[in-house]
Design a protein around this motif. Structure first.
Motif, mmCIF file in Angstrom:
data_model
loop_
_atom_site.group_PDB
_atom_site.id
_atom_site.type_symbol
_atom_site.label_atom_id
_atom_site.label_comp_id
_atom_site.label_asym_id
_atom_site.label_seq_id
_atom_site.Cartn_x
_atom_site.Cartn_y
_atom_site.Cartn_z
ATOM 1 N N GLY A 203 48.812 37.767 34.051
ATOM 2 C CA GLY A 203 47.631 36.929 34.067
ATOM 3 C C GLY A 203 46.668 37.332 32.966
ATOM 4 O O GLY A 203 46.819 38.376 32.324
ATOM 5 N N LEU A 204 45.642 36.513 32.755
ATOM 6 C CA LEU A 204 44.745 36.729 31.628
ATOM 7 C C LEU A 204 43.702 37.801 31.903
ATOM 8 O O LEU A 204 43.192 38.420 30.970
ATOM 9 C CB LEU A 204 44.074 35.402 31.256
ATOM 10 N N VAL A 205 43.376 38.048 33.154
ATOM 11 C CA VAL A 205 42.464 39.156 33.468
ATOM 12 C C VAL A 205 43.098 40.469 33.050
ATOM 13 O O VAL A 205 42.463 41.320 32.415
ATOM 14 C CB VAL A 205 42.107 39.165 34.973
ATOM 15 N N GLU A 206 44.376 40.627 33.383
ATOM 16 C CA GLU A 206 45.097 41.844 32.989
ATOM 17 C C GLU A 206 45.314 41.876 31.482
ATOM 18 O O GLU A 206 45.171 42.922 30.843
ATOM 19 C CB GLU A 206 46.432 41.887 33.737
ATOM 20 N N LYS A 207 45.630 40.731 30.883
ATOM 21 C CA LYS A 207 45.893 40.651 29.442
ATOM 22 C C LYS A 207 44.677 41.087 28.622
ATOM 23 O O LYS A 207 44.802 41.773 27.609
ATOM 24 C CB LYS A 207 46.289 39.223 29.077
ATOM 25 N N TYR A 208 43.482 40.693 29.083
ATOM 26 C CA TYR A 208 42.253 41.017 28.358
ATOM 27 C C TYR A 208 41.548 42.260 28.902
ATOM 28 O O TYR A 208 40.428 42.578 28.485
ATOM 29 C CB TYR A 208 41.289 39.826 28.415
ATOM 30 N N ASN A 209 42.193 42.960 29.849
ATOM 31 C CA ASN A 209 41.626 44.192 30.433
ATOM 32 C C ASN A 209 40.226 43.970 31.004
ATOM 33 O O ASN A 209 39.288 44.733 30.756
ATOM 34 C CB ASN A 209 41.586 45.307 29.376
ATOM 35 N N LEU A 210 40.096 42.923 31.814
ATOM 36 C CA LEU A 210 38.797 42.562 32.379
ATOM 37 C C LEU A 210 38.658 42.975 33.851
ATOM 38 O O LEU A 210 37.767 42.504 34.550
ATOM 39 C CB LEU A 210 38.582 41.052 32.253
ATOM 40 N N GLN A 211 39.507 43.865 34.306
ATOM 41 C CA GLN A 211 39.483 44.230 35.729
ATOM 42 C C GLN A 211 38.114 44.744 36.178
ATOM 43 O O GLN A 211 37.689 44.478 37.315
ATOM 44 C CB GLN A 211 40.549 45.299 36.017
ATOM 45 N N ASN A 212 37.416 45.452 35.308
ATOM 46 C CA ASN A 212 36.106 45.992 35.689
ATOM 47 C C ASN A 212 35.016 44.928 35.715
ATOM 48 O O ASN A 212 33.935 45.157 36.261
ATOM 49 C CB ASN A 212 35.694 47.125 34.735
ATOM 50 N N ASP A 213 35.290 43.779 35.103
ATOM 51 C CA ASP A 213 34.299 42.707 35.038
ATOM 52 C C ASP A 213 34.575 41.569 36.014
ATOM 53 O O ASP A 213 33.731 40.695 36.194
ATOM 54 C CB ASP A 213 34.245 42.125 33.616
ATOM 55 N N VAL A 214 35.768 41.543 36.614
ATOM 56 C CA VAL A 214 36.142 40.462 37.521
ATOM 57 C C VAL A 214 36.163 41.004 38.943
ATOM 58 O O VAL A 214 36.939 41.893 39.283
ATOM 59 C CB VAL A 214 37.511 39.860 37.141
ATOM 60 N N PHE A 215 35.287 40.464 39.774
ATOM 61 C CA PHE A 215 35.075 40.941 41.138
ATOM 62 C C PHE A 215 36.333 40.819 41.985
ATOM 63 O O PHE A 215 36.672 41.713 42.759
ATOM 64 C CB PHE A 215 33.919 40.139 41.747
ATOM 65 N N ALA A 216 37.026 39.684 41.838
ATOM 66 C CA ALA A 216 38.265 39.461 42.597
ATOM 67 C C ALA A 216 39.135 38.471 41.843
ATOM 68 O O ALA A 216 38.632 37.600 41.129
ATOM 69 C CB ALA A 216 37.967 38.943 44.003
ATOM 70 N N VAL A 217 40.437 38.610 42.011
ATOM 71 C CA VAL A 217 41.420 37.723 41.376
ATOM 72 C C VAL A 217 42.348 37.188 42.459
ATOM 73 O O VAL A 217 42.760 37.926 43.362
ATOM 74 C CB VAL A 217 42.254 38.479 40.315
ATOM 75 N N VAL A 218 42.671 35.904 42.354
ATOM 76 C CA VAL A 218 43.680 35.315 43.233
ATOM 77 C C VAL A 218 44.940 35.098 42.404
ATOM 78 O O VAL A 218 44.911 34.406 41.381
ATOM 79 C CB VAL A 218 43.206 33.981 43.841
#
Length: 366
Positions: A203-218
Protein backbone atom coordinates in the motif's frame (compact mmCIF):
# COMPACT_ATOMS: atom_id res chain seq x y z
CA UNK A 1 -45.39 -0.57 2.05
CA UNK A 2 -44.72 -3.09 -0.71
CA UNK A 3 -46.28 -0.72 -3.24
CA UNK A 4 -43.79 1.97 -2.26
CA UNK A 5 -40.88 -0.43 -2.66
CA UNK A 6 -42.14 -1.67 -6.03
CA UNK A 7 -42.60 1.88 -7.33
CA UNK A 8 -38.98 2.68 -6.44
CA UNK A 9 -37.83 -0.48 -8.24
CA UNK A 10 -39.98 0.36 -11.28
CA UNK A 11 -38.43 3.84 -11.50
CA UNK A 12 -34.96 2.31 -11.59
CA UNK A 13 -36.01 -0.21 -14.19
CA UNK A 14 -37.42 2.55 -16.41
CA UNK A 15 -34.16 4.49 -16.06
CA UNK A 16 -32.17 1.38 -17.00
CA UNK A 17 -30.30 1.25 -13.68
CA UNK A 18 -32.06 -1.58 -11.85
CA UNK A 19 -29.53 -3.78 -10.09
CA UNK A 20 -30.00 -7.56 -10.25
CA UNK A 21 -27.95 -10.53 -9.13
CA UNK A 22 -26.42 -12.55 -11.95
CA UNK A 23 -24.47 -15.80 -11.97
CA UNK A 24 -20.75 -15.62 -12.61
CA UNK A 25 -20.26 -14.73 -16.25
CA UNK A 26 -17.80 -16.45 -18.56
CA UNK A 27 -15.52 -14.25 -20.59
CA UNK A 28 -12.37 -12.15 -20.48
CA UNK A 29 -12.16 -10.48 -17.10
CA UNK A 30 -11.82 -6.71 -17.22
CA UNK A 31 -14.21 -6.02 -14.35
CA UNK A 32 -13.15 -7.85 -11.19
CA UNK A 33 -10.84 -6.55 -8.45
CA UNK A 34 -8.67 -9.67 -8.77
CA UNK A 35 -5.75 -7.51 -9.95
CA UNK A 36 -3.05 -10.18 -9.53
CA UNK A 37 -5.18 -13.21 -10.33
CA UNK A 38 -4.66 -14.73 -6.88
CA UNK A 39 -8.30 -15.79 -6.48
CA UNK A 40 -7.74 -18.32 -9.29
CA UNK A 41 -4.04 -19.01 -8.84
CA UNK A 42 -3.65 -22.80 -8.81
CA UNK A 43 -0.33 -22.75 -6.97
CA UNK A 44 -1.80 -20.72 -4.11
CA UNK A 45 -4.93 -22.89 -4.11
CA UNK A 46 -2.81 -26.02 -3.74
CA UNK A 47 -0.97 -24.49 -0.78
CA UNK A 48 -4.27 -23.72 0.92
CA UNK A 49 -5.65 -27.17 0.10
CA UNK A 50 -2.65 -28.86 1.73
CA UNK A 51 -3.12 -26.66 4.78
CA UNK A 52 -6.73 -27.79 5.15
CA UNK A 53 -5.93 -31.45 4.51
CA UNK A 54 -3.37 -31.35 7.31
CA UNK A 55 -5.78 -29.59 9.68
CA UNK A 56 -9.47 -29.95 8.62
CA UNK A 57 -10.68 -28.22 11.79
CA UNK A 58 -9.69 -24.95 10.12
CA UNK A 59 -12.97 -25.17 8.19
CA UNK A 60 -15.08 -25.34 11.36
CA UNK A 61 -17.23 -22.39 12.32
CA UNK A 62 -15.88 -20.17 15.07
CA UNK A 63 -19.10 -20.66 17.13
CA UNK A 64 -19.30 -17.10 18.43
CA UNK A 65 -17.90 -13.58 18.52
CA UNK A 66 -14.23 -13.12 19.29
CA UNK A 67 -15.13 -11.84 22.75
CA UNK A 68 -16.91 -15.10 23.59
CA UNK A 69 -15.82 -18.32 21.85
CA UNK A 70 -14.61 -17.10 18.47
CA UNK A 71 -11.06 -16.04 19.31
CA UNK A 72 -8.09 -18.29 18.61
CA UNK A 73 -4.31 -18.35 18.70
CA UNK A 74 -4.36 -18.37 14.90
CA UNK A 75 -6.21 -15.07 14.47
CA UNK A 76 -4.01 -13.42 17.11
CA UNK A 77 -0.84 -14.68 15.41
CA UNK A 78 -2.03 -13.49 11.99
CA UNK A 79 -2.85 -10.04 13.41
CA UNK A 80 0.64 -9.82 14.87
CA UNK A 81 2.13 -10.91 11.56
CA UNK A 82 0.12 -8.32 9.58
CA UNK A 83 1.12 -5.52 11.98
CA UNK A 84 4.79 -6.44 11.55
CA UNK A 85 4.53 -6.50 7.77
CA UNK A 86 3.04 -3.00 7.68
CA UNK A 87 5.22 -1.62 10.50
CA UNK A 88 2.32 -0.81 12.80
CA UNK A 89 2.23 -1.79 16.45
CA UNK A 90 -1.02 -3.72 16.11
CA UNK A 91 -3.78 -4.92 13.78
CA UNK A 92 -7.40 -5.99 14.18
CA UNK A 93 -9.00 -8.37 11.69
CA UNK A 94 -12.56 -8.08 10.34
CA UNK A 95 -14.64 -10.20 8.00
CA UNK A 96 -14.82 -7.40 5.41
CA UNK A 97 -13.54 -3.92 4.66
CA UNK A 98 -17.10 -2.64 4.97
CA UNK A 99 -17.28 -3.86 8.58
CA UNK A 100 -13.82 -2.46 9.33
CA UNK A 101 -14.89 1.01 8.21
CA UNK A 102 -18.16 0.74 10.12
CA UNK A 103 -16.18 -0.09 13.25
CA UNK A 104 -13.68 2.75 12.90
CA UNK A 105 -15.99 5.63 12.13
CA UNK A 106 -18.91 4.59 14.32
CA UNK A 107 -16.79 3.95 17.43
CA UNK A 108 -13.86 6.38 17.50
CA UNK A 109 -15.41 9.84 16.91
CA UNK A 110 -17.86 11.11 19.55
CA UNK A 111 -20.50 13.85 19.51
CA UNK A 112 -17.88 16.59 20.01
CA UNK A 113 -15.73 15.45 17.05
CA UNK A 114 -15.78 16.05 13.30
CA UNK A 115 -15.25 13.53 10.50
CA UNK A 116 -13.95 15.23 7.34
CA UNK A 117 -14.29 12.94 4.33
CA UNK A 118 -13.27 13.11 0.70
CA UNK A 119 -16.48 13.44 -1.30
CA UNK A 120 -15.55 10.31 -3.28
CA UNK A 121 -14.96 8.10 -0.21
CA UNK A 122 -16.41 4.58 -0.21
CA UNK A 123 -20.05 4.13 0.76
CA UNK A 124 -19.07 2.19 3.88
CA UNK A 125 -17.60 5.36 5.42
CA UNK A 126 -20.80 7.32 4.72
CA UNK A 127 -22.83 4.56 6.38
CA UNK A 128 -20.46 4.50 9.35
CA UNK A 129 -20.82 8.26 9.81
CA UNK A 130 -24.59 7.79 10.06
CA UNK A 131 -23.93 5.44 13.00
CA UNK A 132 -21.73 8.03 14.69
CA UNK A 133 -22.76 11.05 16.76
CA UNK A 134 -19.96 13.11 15.21
CA UNK A 135 -20.43 15.85 12.64
CA UNK A 136 -19.61 14.91 9.03
CA UNK A 137 -18.18 17.36 6.50
CA UNK A 138 -17.18 16.60 2.89
CA UNK A 139 -14.21 18.19 1.17
CA UNK A 140 -13.71 18.41 -2.59
CA UNK A 141 -12.17 15.32 -4.09
CA UNK A 142 -8.37 15.26 -3.73
CA UNK A 143 -8.30 18.97 -2.84
CA UNK A 144 -5.92 19.70 0.07
CA UNK A 145 -6.72 23.42 -0.04
CA UNK A 146 -10.41 22.78 0.51
CA UNK A 147 -9.54 20.31 3.26
CA UNK A 148 -7.35 22.88 5.00
CA UNK A 149 -10.04 25.55 4.80
CA UNK A 150 -12.37 23.15 6.66
CA UNK A 151 -9.72 22.16 9.22
CA UNK A 152 -9.09 25.82 10.05
CA UNK A 153 -12.71 26.28 11.15
CA UNK A 154 -12.87 23.30 13.49
CA UNK A 155 -12.34 23.45 17.25
CA UNK A 156 -12.62 19.84 18.43
CA UNK A 157 -10.92 16.62 17.40
CA UNK A 158 -10.99 15.95 13.65
CA UNK A 159 -10.76 12.68 11.74
CA UNK A 160 -9.82 12.80 8.04
CA UNK A 161 -11.01 9.91 5.84
CA UNK A 162 -9.52 9.22 2.41
CA UNK A 163 -8.70 6.35 0.07
CA UNK A 164 -5.18 6.02 -1.28
CA UNK A 165 -6.55 4.81 -4.66
CA UNK A 166 -10.17 5.58 -5.52
CA UNK A 167 -12.17 2.74 -7.00
CA UNK A 168 -14.56 4.71 -9.20
CA UNK A 169 -12.14 7.25 -10.72
CA UNK A 170 -8.90 5.27 -10.59
CA UNK A 171 -6.99 8.26 -9.21
CA UNK A 172 -4.71 8.68 -6.21
CA UNK A 173 -5.07 10.83 -3.13
CA UNK A 174 -2.33 13.45 -2.57
CA UNK A 175 -1.35 11.33 0.40
CA UNK A 176 1.79 13.15 1.50
CA UNK A 177 0.09 16.55 1.36
CA UNK A 178 -2.94 15.39 3.34
CA UNK A 179 -0.69 13.68 5.89
CA UNK A 180 1.14 16.99 6.33
CA UNK A 181 -2.18 18.77 6.94
CA UNK A 182 -3.17 16.15 9.50
CA UNK A 183 0.09 16.80 11.34
CA UNK A 184 -0.34 20.56 11.13
CA UNK A 185 -3.87 20.53 12.58
CA UNK A 186 -3.39 17.56 14.92
CA UNK A 187 -6.07 15.57 13.07
CA UNK A 188 -6.34 11.78 12.90
CA UNK A 189 -5.82 10.61 9.30
CA UNK A 190 -7.46 7.30 8.33
CA UNK A 191 -6.54 5.79 4.94
CA UNK A 192 -8.40 3.03 3.11
CA UNK A 193 -5.86 1.04 1.05
CA UNK A 194 -8.37 -1.41 -0.45
CA UNK A 195 -7.31 -0.93 -4.07
CA UNK A 196 -3.63 -0.10 -3.51
CA UNK A 197 -2.63 -3.09 -1.38
CA UNK A 198 -0.83 -5.74 -3.43
CA UNK A 199 -0.76 -3.53 -6.52
CA UNK A 200 1.72 -1.11 -4.93
CA UNK A 201 3.51 -3.31 -2.42
CA UNK A 202 1.70 -3.27 0.92
CA UNK A 203 0.00 0.00 0.00
CA UNK A 204 0.98 3.64 -0.36
CA UNK A 205 1.22 4.39 3.36
CA UNK A 206 3.95 1.76 3.61
CA UNK A 207 5.49 2.83 0.27
CA UNK A 208 5.89 6.44 1.45
CA UNK A 209 6.81 5.48 5.06
CA UNK A 210 3.88 7.44 6.50
CA UNK A 211 3.06 5.07 9.35
CA UNK A 212 3.86 7.72 11.96
CA UNK A 213 1.55 10.22 10.26
CA UNK A 214 -1.44 7.95 9.55
CA UNK A 215 -3.60 7.23 12.59
CA UNK A 216 -5.14 4.07 11.13
CA UNK A 217 -5.14 2.15 7.85
CA UNK A 218 -7.78 -0.19 6.46
CA UNK A 219 -6.35 -3.00 4.30
CA UNK A 220 -8.80 -5.31 2.55
CA UNK A 221 -7.98 -8.75 1.20
CA UNK A 222 -10.80 -9.44 -1.27
CA UNK A 223 -9.09 -7.61 -4.12
CA UNK A 224 -5.40 -8.03 -5.04
CA UNK A 225 -4.92 -10.77 -2.45
CA UNK A 226 -7.85 -12.80 -3.83
CA UNK A 227 -8.97 -13.75 -0.31
CA UNK A 228 -11.52 -12.29 2.10
CA UNK A 229 -11.51 -10.05 5.15
CA UNK A 230 -9.80 -6.84 6.21
CA UNK A 231 -7.44 -5.48 8.84
CA UNK A 232 -7.29 -2.18 10.68
CA UNK A 233 -3.67 -1.19 11.28
CA UNK A 234 -3.33 0.95 14.38
CA UNK A 235 -1.68 1.19 17.79
CA UNK A 236 -2.50 -0.95 20.83
CA UNK A 237 -4.75 1.70 22.43
CA UNK A 238 -6.92 2.07 19.34
CA UNK A 239 -7.20 -1.70 18.96
CA UNK A 240 -8.26 -2.11 22.58
CA UNK A 241 -10.79 0.71 22.22
CA UNK A 242 -12.33 -0.92 19.13
CA UNK A 243 -12.52 -4.28 20.88
CA UNK A 244 -14.42 -2.60 23.71
CA UNK A 245 -16.61 -0.10 21.88
CA UNK A 246 -16.97 -1.02 18.17
CA UNK A 247 -20.35 -2.72 17.66
CA UNK A 248 -19.44 -4.22 14.24
CA UNK A 249 -16.62 -6.08 16.00
CA UNK A 250 -18.34 -6.95 19.27
CA UNK A 251 -21.66 -8.22 17.95
CA UNK A 252 -20.64 -10.41 15.02
CA UNK A 253 -19.62 -14.04 14.80
CA UNK A 254 -15.93 -14.44 14.07
CA UNK A 255 -14.82 -15.97 10.78
CA UNK A 256 -13.38 -19.47 10.64
CA UNK A 257 -9.61 -19.75 11.09
CA UNK A 258 -9.16 -20.78 7.46
CA UNK A 259 -10.02 -17.20 6.42
CA UNK A 260 -7.23 -15.80 8.58
CA UNK A 261 -4.66 -18.38 7.44
CA UNK A 262 -5.52 -17.74 3.80
CA UNK A 263 -4.66 -14.07 4.37
CA UNK A 264 -1.24 -14.94 5.79
CA UNK A 265 -0.65 -17.38 2.94
CA UNK A 266 -1.48 -14.58 0.51
CA UNK A 267 1.12 -12.29 2.05
CA UNK A 268 3.74 -15.01 1.79
CA UNK A 269 2.75 -15.75 -1.81
CA UNK A 270 3.12 -12.08 -2.79
CA UNK A 271 6.69 -12.17 -1.52
CA UNK A 272 7.41 -15.23 -3.67
CA UNK A 273 5.86 -13.80 -6.86
CA UNK A 274 7.03 -10.19 -7.43
CA UNK A 275 6.53 -10.71 -11.16
CA UNK A 276 2.72 -10.53 -10.73
CA UNK A 277 2.48 -6.80 -9.92
CA UNK A 278 5.24 -6.18 -12.49
CA UNK A 279 3.12 -7.86 -15.18
CA UNK A 280 0.07 -5.87 -14.06
CA UNK A 281 1.91 -2.59 -14.51
CA UNK A 282 3.09 -3.68 -17.96
CA UNK A 283 -0.55 -4.29 -18.90
CA UNK A 284 -1.56 -0.88 -17.55
CA UNK A 285 1.07 0.69 -19.82
CA UNK A 286 -0.25 -1.25 -22.82
CA UNK A 287 -3.77 0.05 -22.21
CA UNK A 288 -2.66 3.63 -21.61
CA UNK A 289 -0.65 3.59 -24.85
CA UNK A 290 -3.94 3.17 -26.75
CA UNK A 291 -4.70 6.85 -26.03
CA UNK A 292 -8.25 6.30 -24.84
CA UNK A 293 -9.46 9.39 -23.00
CA UNK A 294 -9.65 8.76 -19.26
CA UNK A 295 -9.28 10.85 -16.13
CA UNK A 296 -7.68 7.94 -14.26
CA UNK A 297 -4.04 7.88 -13.25
CA UNK A 298 -1.65 6.48 -15.83
CA UNK A 299 -0.40 3.89 -13.31
CA UNK A 300 -3.77 2.82 -11.90
CA UNK A 301 -5.22 -0.66 -12.54
CA UNK A 302 -8.63 1.06 -12.62
CA UNK A 303 -9.35 3.04 -15.78
CA UNK A 304 -12.61 4.98 -15.88
CA UNK A 305 -13.99 6.10 -19.24
CA UNK A 306 -16.65 8.77 -18.76
CA UNK A 307 -19.71 8.22 -20.99
CA UNK A 308 -22.52 10.46 -19.64
CA UNK A 309 -25.11 9.09 -22.05
CA UNK A 310 -26.76 6.05 -20.42
CA UNK A 311 -27.87 4.56 -23.74
CA UNK A 312 -24.42 4.92 -25.30
CA UNK A 313 -22.80 3.46 -22.18
CA UNK A 314 -25.15 0.48 -22.20
CA UNK A 315 -24.60 -0.06 -25.94
CA UNK A 316 -20.81 -0.06 -25.45
CA UNK A 317 -20.96 -2.55 -22.62
CA UNK A 318 -23.27 -4.83 -24.61
CA UNK A 319 -20.94 -4.74 -27.63
CA UNK A 320 -17.97 -5.58 -25.40
CA UNK A 321 -19.99 -8.39 -23.81
CA UNK A 322 -20.83 -9.80 -27.23
CA UNK A 323 -17.08 -10.03 -27.83
CA UNK A 324 -16.73 -11.81 -24.44
CA UNK A 325 -15.13 -8.80 -22.69
CA UNK A 326 -16.51 -8.47 -19.16
CA UNK A 327 -16.56 -4.82 -18.06
CA UNK A 328 -18.60 -2.81 -15.58
CA UNK A 329 -20.86 0.10 -16.49
CA UNK A 330 -21.38 2.44 -13.54
CA UNK A 331 -24.63 4.38 -13.61
CA UNK A 332 -25.98 6.96 -11.19
CA UNK A 333 -26.74 6.92 -8.27
CA UNK A 334 -23.53 4.94 -7.68
CA UNK A 335 -21.82 7.96 -9.29
CA UNK A 336 -23.16 11.47 -9.87
CA UNK A 337 -25.50 12.03 -12.80
CA UNK A 338 -23.41 13.09 -15.79
CA UNK A 339 -20.36 11.15 -14.64
CA UNK A 340 -21.52 7.65 -15.63
CA UNK A 341 -18.59 5.60 -16.82
CA UNK A 342 -17.26 2.32 -18.11
CA UNK A 343 -14.94 0.98 -15.42
CA UNK A 344 -12.07 -1.11 -16.74
CA UNK A 345 -10.00 -3.20 -14.31
CA UNK A 346 -6.69 -4.46 -15.62
CA UNK A 347 -5.00 -7.59 -14.30
CA UNK A 348 -1.68 -9.38 -14.41
CA UNK A 349 -3.31 -12.27 -16.31
CA UNK A 350 -4.76 -10.21 -19.18
CA UNK A 351 -2.86 -10.70 -22.43
CA UNK A 352 -1.66 -7.94 -24.73
CA UNK A 353 -3.94 -9.25 -27.49
CA UNK A 354 -6.98 -9.06 -25.19
CA UNK A 355 -6.17 -5.51 -24.14
CA UNK A 356 -5.65 -4.31 -27.71
CA UNK A 357 -8.86 -5.93 -28.97
CA UNK A 358 -10.92 -4.48 -26.11
CA UNK A 359 -9.38 -1.04 -26.65
CA UNK A 360 -10.31 -1.24 -30.34
CA UNK A 361 -13.98 -1.79 -29.50
CA UNK A 362 -13.99 1.14 -27.05
CA UNK A 363 -12.40 3.46 -29.63
CA UNK A 364 -15.38 2.92 -31.91
CA UNK A 365 -17.58 4.63 -29.29
CA UNK A 366 -15.39 7.36 -27.75
Amino acid sequence: MLKKFQEALDRRKEAGILRTLKPGLKGIDFYSNDYLGLSKNEELQQQLLRCVQENPVLLSGSSGSRLISGNSMIVSEVEHYIAQQHQYSDALLFYSGYNANLALFSALPDRHDTIIIDEQIHRSVHDACRMSYAKKIKFRHNDPEDLESILKRQTGTCYIAIESLYSMDGDFAPLKGIAALARKYNAALIVDEAHAFGVFGYGLVEKYNLQNDVFAVVVTYGKALGAHGAAILCNETVKSYLVNFASPFIYTTAAQDFIWLSIKAGYDFLKQRPELPQKLHQNINIFRNQNIKTSSSEISPIQAIIIPDNHQLKALQEKLSARKFLTYAVYSPTVKTGTERLRICLHSFNTEEEILEMAGVIKEFV
